[in-house]
Structure formats: structure tokens, C-alpha cells
Design a protein around this motif. Structure first.
Motif, PDB file in Angstrom:
ATOM      1  N   TYR A 129      -7.540  -2.632   6.534  1.00 53.85           N
ATOM      2  CA  TYR A 129      -8.441  -2.396   5.410  1.00 53.85           C
ATOM      3  C   TYR A 129      -9.333  -1.175   5.606  1.00 53.85           C
ATOM      4  CZ  TYR A 129      -6.893  -7.107   4.284  1.00 53.85           C
ATOM      5  OH  TYR A 129      -6.117  -8.199   4.013  1.00 53.85           O
ATOM      6  N   ASN A 130      -9.531  -0.760   6.838  1.00 46.99           N
ATOM      7  CA  ASN A 130     -10.366   0.422   7.076  1.00 46.99           C
ATOM      8  C   ASN A 130      -9.525   1.668   7.331  1.00 46.99           C
ATOM      9  OD1 ASN A 130      -9.455  -0.454   9.599  1.00 46.99           O
ATOM     10  ND2 ASN A 130     -11.281   0.278  10.663  1.00 46.99           N
ATOM     11  N   HIS A 131      -8.314   1.718   6.790  1.00 48.01           N
ATOM     12  CA  HIS A 131      -7.411   2.835   7.110  1.00 48.01           C
ATOM     13  C   HIS A 131      -7.914   4.164   6.546  1.00 48.01           C
ATOM     14  CE1 HIS A 131      -5.277   3.281   3.138  1.00 48.01           C
ATOM     15  NE2 HIS A 131      -5.650   2.023   2.993  1.00 48.01           N
ATOM     16  N   ARG A 132      -8.625   4.127   5.439  1.00 43.99           N
ATOM     17  CA  ARG A 132      -9.136   5.397   4.889  1.00 43.99           C
ATOM     18  C   ARG A 132     -10.166   6.019   5.824  1.00 43.99           C
ATOM     19  NH1 ARG A 132      -8.434   1.851   0.743  1.00 43.99           N
ATOM     20  NH2 ARG A 132      -7.028   2.507  -0.943  1.00 43.99           N
ATOM     21  N   ILE A 133     -11.055   5.204   6.358  1.00 45.25           N
ATOM     22  CA  ILE A 133     -12.057   5.706   7.310  1.00 45.25           C
ATOM     23  C   ILE A 133     -11.376   6.241   8.560  1.00 45.25           C
ATOM     24  CG2 ILE A 133     -14.013   5.034   8.785  1.00 45.25           C
ATOM     25  CD1 ILE A 133     -14.697   2.921   6.652  1.00 45.25           C
ATOM     26  N   ASP A 154      -1.399   2.602   4.967  1.00 45.35           N
ATOM     27  CA  ASP A 154      -2.339   2.221   6.016  1.00 45.35           C
ATOM     28  C   ASP A 154      -1.746   2.343   7.417  1.00 45.35           C
ATOM     29  OD1 ASP A 154      -0.629   0.136   5.396  1.00 45.35           O
ATOM     30  OD2 ASP A 154      -2.112  -1.442   5.713  1.00 45.35           O
ATOM     31  N   THR A 174       0.843  -1.189   0.000  1.00 43.25           N
ATOM     32  CA  THR A 174       0.000   0.000   0.000  1.00 43.25           C
ATOM     33  C   THR A 174       0.881   1.243   0.000  1.00 43.25           C
ATOM     34  OG1 THR A 174      -1.699  -1.167   1.268  1.00 43.25           O
ATOM     35  CG2 THR A 174      -1.829   1.231   1.230  1.00 43.25           C
ATOM     36  N   ASP A 175       0.584   2.203  -0.901  1.00 41.82           N
ATOM     37  CA  ASP A 175       1.362   3.435  -1.025  1.00 41.82           C
ATOM     38  C   ASP A 175       2.840   3.099  -1.126  1.00 41.82           C
ATOM     39  OD1 ASP A 175       2.353   5.962  -1.134  1.00 41.82           O
ATOM     40  OD2 ASP A 175       1.531   6.645   0.775  1.00 41.82           O
ATOM     41  N   THR A 214      -0.408   8.108   2.343  1.00 44.28           N
ATOM     42  CA  THR A 214      -1.677   7.380   2.456  1.00 44.28           C
ATOM     43  C   THR A 214      -1.478   5.914   2.824  1.00 44.28           C
ATOM     44  OG1 THR A 214      -1.668   6.895   0.073  1.00 44.28           O
ATOM     45  CG2 THR A 214      -2.803   8.915   0.792  1.00 44.28           C
ATOM     46  N   ARG A 221     -13.088  -6.045  -1.314  1.00 51.62           N
ATOM     47  CA  ARG A 221     -12.247  -5.184  -0.487  1.00 51.62           C
ATOM     48  C   ARG A 221     -10.802  -5.667  -0.508  1.00 51.62           C
ATOM     49  NH1 ARG A 221     -12.812  -3.669   5.678  1.00 51.62           N
ATOM     50  NH2 ARG A 221     -13.001  -5.902   5.922  1.00 51.62           N
ATOM     51  N   ARG A 263      -8.338   7.317   8.880  1.00 55.23           N
ATOM     52  CA  ARG A 263      -7.557   8.518   8.595  1.00 55.23           C
ATOM     53  C   ARG A 263      -8.449   9.756   8.583  1.00 55.23           C
ATOM     54  NH1 ARG A 263      -5.121   6.675   4.817  1.00 55.23           N
ATOM     55  NH2 ARG A 263      -3.054   6.334   5.679  1.00 55.23           N
ATOM     56  N   ARG A 264      -9.639   9.618   8.002  1.00 50.73           N
ATOM     57  CA  ARG A 264     -10.557  10.762   7.991  1.00 50.73           C
ATOM     58  C   ARG A 264     -10.967  11.147   9.410  1.00 50.73           C
ATOM     59  NH1 ARG A 264     -12.693   8.086   3.326  1.00 50.73           N
ATOM     60  NH2 ARG A 264     -14.365   7.130   4.559  1.00 50.73           N
TER      61      ARG A 264
END
Length: 599
Positions: free
Chosen positions: A79-83, A100, A53-54, A98, A247, A85-86
Motif C-alpha cells: 500500500y505504500n508503494h508510491r512513497i 506496486d 494494480t496497474d 506503476t 486506503r 517508488r519516490r
């Protein structure tokens, strides 16, 4: 996906850089893309990175400029790193990339040791908190897909690593095989629970968090499982699995699927191929391992049928049986513990082919049998009459050698030792009998809590990372596990829910065929002229066995002679287990680091 390691003590000395380099080198195969280690007075934290990732960001150990006293390393995927991070950005945290794992210091700053309860994925995490009283916090995912092995020295020092061979490179971690390891291998095929095959080395249990203070025993606790909710109609299993496959099929590197030709991997393959078509991605590549020549139990025809219907680019890897002897030694070294499943050789060779073809992520079907009641031993236990001793029969079905055969093979001294100390099989029977729930729930709980992580997931993790391949397992995600627990008993028996999900996705020939594990035809390969016979015969030579003092060489030779005269699956597996234990003993002793030498 990476390999991680570290040390923690009450002393003020900075860890020896040469020693840390030796630890890193022993598990670098799993993290070839980047290597770094940080250390200070009494602590170290290191990582060997496999970039998934990244690819340009995500340098480990993770540190954030506004949180200098918190350092973290990660093995696995969140897997929920975007949520997350927000959510953390809304609280004022800022991130340089970005990746994880970059968010881990901020997540820990907000929630402390409870941070792991917010992670969704497969992970082994270490967080070092140096802000006040130093703390080391370790956490592993709910199913135990990613391991942390650790050792606490007599001086209170604490060391950990993703793999046992790496942990053994720390000075002060001694190589002392447990006396009961042979019995454990024959009775259960591998070491269960938090113990390993080596004295003083433990493994974090699934879903656990450990808080370590300098010089203190680690405080290990298991986090609450995701609760089972009342299930929707049984056909919803397809939707739950589809969501997880989609996912897990997303990555910044090439993704493929392993296709054995059975139901579980077939479902993952079909759903991953469906996702690739819908997103306009290149066609999914699938991999299947078979053996050159004619061997019983070959599944290549069924794997081709799955691949044809799913419209994948299919790779059929035909392994030369003549290579198996050398693969046995290499796989044993990577596993770090004895594992009596012949599938280890197949697994090692299959992930090698995946890596050589240019893939870094592979989707697999592991975990389905444990969650959805797929094993014949489960069916037999559920059909056993009330009041019968189903637990003892169940434990015997897990063995590489039934109890009577084990006792026949043991020396009188070793038999007496096991009778006094108790066998791993006895502990399993007690756990099953004492469960305060229905029989099916007791069985699936034991399988997922202990056997799945120790036997299957450890093998998949170590042998995939031996080739720097990240194995992703949709069936082992918390949502699938919670869904399975919420199904009716009928839907969980014999994988009924999965067969329902596969009706529109898989060929009828795959759905209607008898269950067959992906394995190596060890019975046929322990026959005159076969590639494996001579390595096994050498490992079980009387001269070797006499030195061990645990089994009677004459009776092992009789067992081998019986196998050559009248081949049987039971005798072949028992011989294989004895041989793999003997080889492991030899390999692990070769990992010793001379006192005062770090390399």
C-alpha cells in the motif's frame, strides 16, 4: 494479488518445465490473468497473477534492466508503494510501470533482506539474489495475511508455494499426514504454529523473513512489530480505521464489501460507503450470504439495516443447502489443510457470488475480535479469579471437541500416543501460562500471532483466491494493530473502542444485538432430512474410521445418534470436525503425483 512458487537447490540442473507447469496449474484459480516462470541452474521463480494494480504493467517475475541479478515475485498488495517508488527514484532507480511490486528488486538492492521492514501491506514476497553467492529471501506481512508454505528435501532442495496443493505437485514433496493432526483439529480446529497438517511442510510465521542458501536450512526470523504508542482518546479508533478503509478501498478494479450484519463488517462497510460518496465514486456494493429456507441465526435483517443506512447497493446471496455437500469437497481441496469451522462453506460461496458479480476486491471485517477482545472466551478468561486455571478453560473454548469428549472418542492406542506426544491444546496452555505480561495482552498476543493467521486469515486467503478475489482486511493493517495494543484495557475489552466508533455510523439494532459469528447453522443442518447429514454420515462410516485407527467407530456412531435425538452445538461441531478431517485425508491423498510424473 497473485499466487507464487519456486525452487532453490545447490545443483546445476535446470528445474523440469513440466513440473513447474503442474505446480502453477494447481493454484492458477488465484491468478488467472497472467502466468510466467523463470528458471536457471538450480532455481525457479514463478507467478500466477491476479491483476489489481496497474493492469497493463506489473509483469511477474519482476526484473529491472539495471539490476539483472535480482528477481522477485509478489502475492498481495504493497500500500505504500508510491512513497517507496519516490524514495528509490531519488536514489537513481527507474521503473517501467506503476505496479506496486515492480519496485521490489530495487528495494532489495538498497536494503538486502531487511527490505521487508519497509513494506506496508499484505504480502508474501520471494526475492532471488543471483549476484554473488545465490540467496533466496522470503518475507510475509506482519499479520500473516498472505502465506508461504515450504518444504526442504532430504537432498537440501527447497521448494515453496502459496498453496499446499501446489507445493505437493513438486516431485519429492511427499504426502504424509501428521499423526497428531486429528487431535489438533479436534483440540484447536486447525493446525497452529509453523507446522502444517503434513509432515515436512511448514508455513512462514507472521511477520517473518527467511534467508535460504543452497542446500542449507532456512534462517527464519520474525521482524520487530510496529511499536504500540500511547493511545489518543478512545474515539480516535474511528479515525485510525477510517484512514485504513479509505486506503484499502482504492484499486484499479471494482471494489465491494462483505456485510455480515455485525459490528466489524458494519464499520468497514459504513466507512467504505462514506469514502465512495466523498470521492464521487459509484455507490458501494455490499454482499451478504444467507440460506434458502428458514434457519436459525440468520443475520440478513441486520445486514440489510447496515446497507440501508450506509446507502449501498446490497446483494443478498441465498445459497441452496442442497449444494453444501459438493461445496464441502471443493472448499477442503482449496484449503489444503483440515479446518473445522463450518464457516468455510459460507466463505467459499460468498466469494463465488462476489466474483460472479464482477468484483475483484472485497473489504472484510476480519481481525477485529482478536485485536479488540471481542470473543466471549476472552471475557471469561479475564473474569476468572486469580489463581484459577483460566488457561486450560481458554484452550478448551478453542476446541471443536472438549478434552473429555476427545479422550472418549479415541482408540486406546491413539489416546496413549497423544498422552505421550502432547496435544496442541497443552502447548497453548503452556504458552498462555508462561507469558510475562498481563492476562489480556497474553491472550491477544496468542490470538494474533497464531490463531488468527492459521484459522481465519488462511481460510479467507485460500477461499477468496479460489474465485480470484482479493480480500482486504482493514483491521489487520499494522497501524490498526498498533493502535489496539496502545489502548487502555477497558477500551480493548469487549470491543468497547469499536462500539464507540460505531455510534454515529451504524444502526442501533446492530450495535445493541448480541455478538454472533458469520457461520453456517451446522447444528440445524445435521438433522434428519437436512442436506449435510448424509455426507457427514458417509464420511463417518465405521468402515472409513476403522481404516484410520484413531477413533472408535462405535462411539462416533453413538455421538451421531445423540445429535439426531438431542441436537447440541457441541456435538454437532465435534461431528463436523471429525468429518472434515476424514474428508481432508481423502482429498489430500488424491493430490499425490506419481513418481516420475509431473502432471
Amino acid at each position: 494479488m497473485c499466487r507464487i512458487f519456486g525452487s532453490f537447490s545447490a545443483g546445476a540442473a535446470r528445474p523440469d518445465p513440466g513440473e513447474l507447469a503442474a505446480v502453477s496449474a494447481r493454484q492458477r484459480h488465484g491468478g488467472p490473468d497472467e502466468h510466467d516462470v523463470l528458471s536457471g541452474a538450480g532455481w525457479s521463480l514463478g507467478c500466477d497473477r491476479l491483476a489489481v494494480t496497474d493492469l497493463r504493467g506489473g509483469r511477474q517475475p519482476y526484473r529491472l534492466p539495471h539490476l539483472p541479478g535480482i528477481i522477485a515475485v509478489l502475492n498481495g498488495e504493497i500500500y505504500n508503494h508510491r512513497i517507496l517508488r519516490r524514495e528509490l527514484a531519488a536514489r537513481g532507480h527507474r521503473f517501467p510501470d506503476t505496479c506496486d511490486g515492480t519496485l521490489l528488486p530495487a528495494l532489495y538492492a538498497e536494503y538486502g533482506p531487511a527490505f521487508a521492514e519497509r513494506l506496508d501491506g499484505m504480502f508474501a514476497v520471494a526475492v532471488l539474489d543471483l549476484r554473488a553467492s545465490p540467496l533466496l529471501v522470503l518475507a510475509v506481512d506482519p499479520m500473516g495475511m498472505k502465506p508461504i508454505h515450504y518444504h526442504r528435501g532430504t537432498d537440501g532442495s527447497f521448494r515453496f508455494a502459496s498453496e499446499i496443493p501446489a507445493l505437493l505437485a513438486f516431485e519429492g514433496v511427499r504426502i504424509t499426514p501428521r499423526a497428531d493432526t486429528l487431535d489438533t483439529v479436534l483440540a484447536t480446529r486447525t493446525s497452529f504454529s509453523t507446522q502444517t497438517a503434513l509432515e515436512g511442510i511448514s508455513v512462514m510465521p507472521p511477520g517473518a523473513t527467511a534467508v535460504v542458501s543452497p542446500g542449507q536450512e532456512p534462517a527464519v526470523r520474525r521482524r520487530p512489530m510496529q511499536p504500540a504508542t500511547p493511545s489518543e482518546a478512545d474515539f480516535a479508533t474511528e479515525d485510525v480505521l477510517r484512514r485504513e478503509v479509505r486506503r484499502l478501498a482504492r484499486a484499479d478494479v471494482p471494489v465491494c464489501a462483505l456485510t455480515s450484519g455485525g459490528l466489524d463488517s458494519g464499520l468497514v462497510t459504513a466507512l467504505a460507503a462514506e469514502y465512495a460518496r466523498e470521492t464521487g465514486a459509484p455507490s458501494l456494493h455490499t454482499f451478504h450470504l444467507t440460506y434458502q429456507g428458514k434457519w436459525p441465526g440468520s443475520e440478513h435483517i441486520h445486514a440489510r439495516a447496515v446497507a440501508r443506512q450506509a446507502r449501498t447497493v446490497h446483494h443478498e446471496v441465498a445459497l441452496d443447502p442442497g449444494e453444501l455437500g459438493s461445496l464441502l469437497t471443493r472448499a477442503t481441496r482449496h484449503l489444503g489443510q483440515p479446518n473445522a469451522d463450518p464457516i468455510a462453506l459460507s466463505t467459499y460461496a460468498l466469494f463465488r457470488a462476489v466474483r460472479e458479480a464482477g468484483f475483484t476486491v472485497a473489504l472484510t471485517g476480519d481481525g477485529a475480535d482478536e485485536l479488540f477482545g471481542g470473543y466471549s472466551r476472552m471475557r471469561e478468561a479475564l473474569e476468572a479469579p486469580a489463581g484459577g486455571d483460566w488457561a486450560t478453560s481458554y484452550a478448551d473454548a478453542l476446541s471443536a471437541a472438549p478434552r473429555m469428549l476427545r479422550e472418549y472418542l479415541y482408540t486406546p492406542t491413539y489416546r496413549a500416543y497423544i498422552a505421550e506426544e502432547g496435544s496442541a491444546a497443552d502447548r497453548i496452555v503452556r504458552e498462555l501460562r508462561s507469558a510475562r505480561t498481563d492476562r489480556l495482552t497474553a491472550i491477544t498476543s496468542f490470538e494474533t500471532r497464531w490463531r488468527l493467521p492459521a484459522y481465519h486469515l488462511r481460510r479467507v486467503d485460500h477461499l477468496s483466491m479460489a474465485w480470484a478475489v482479493e480480500a482486504r482486511m482493514p483491521f489487520c493493517q499494522p497501524s490498526v494493530a498498533a493502535h489496539a495494543r496502545g489502548l487502555s484495557s477497558a477500551a480493548r475489552r469487549g470491543k468497547a473502542a469499536l462500539y464507540g466508533a460505531g455510534r454515529e455510523l451504524l444502526p442501533a439494532t446492530v450495535l445493541n444485538r448480541p455478538k454472533q459469528p458469520f457461520t453456517l447453522p451446522v447444528t440445524a443442518m445435521l438433522s434428519p432430512g437436512s442436506a449435510l447429514l448424509e455426507p457427514v454420515r458417509e464420511l463417518l462410516s465405521p468402515e472409513r474410521l476403522v481404516r484410520g485407527g484413531q477413533v472408535r467407530p462405535d462411539r462416533v456412531q453413538r455421538l451421531l445418534a445423540r445429535q439426531l435425538e438431542r441436537p447440541s452445538d457441541q456435538d454437532a461441531l465435534a461431528l463436523w470436525a471429525l468429518a472434515t478431517h476424514e474428508l481432508w485425508t481423502e482429498v489430500v491423498r488424491g493430490m499425490a503425483i506419481p513418481v516420475g510424473c509431473a502432471a
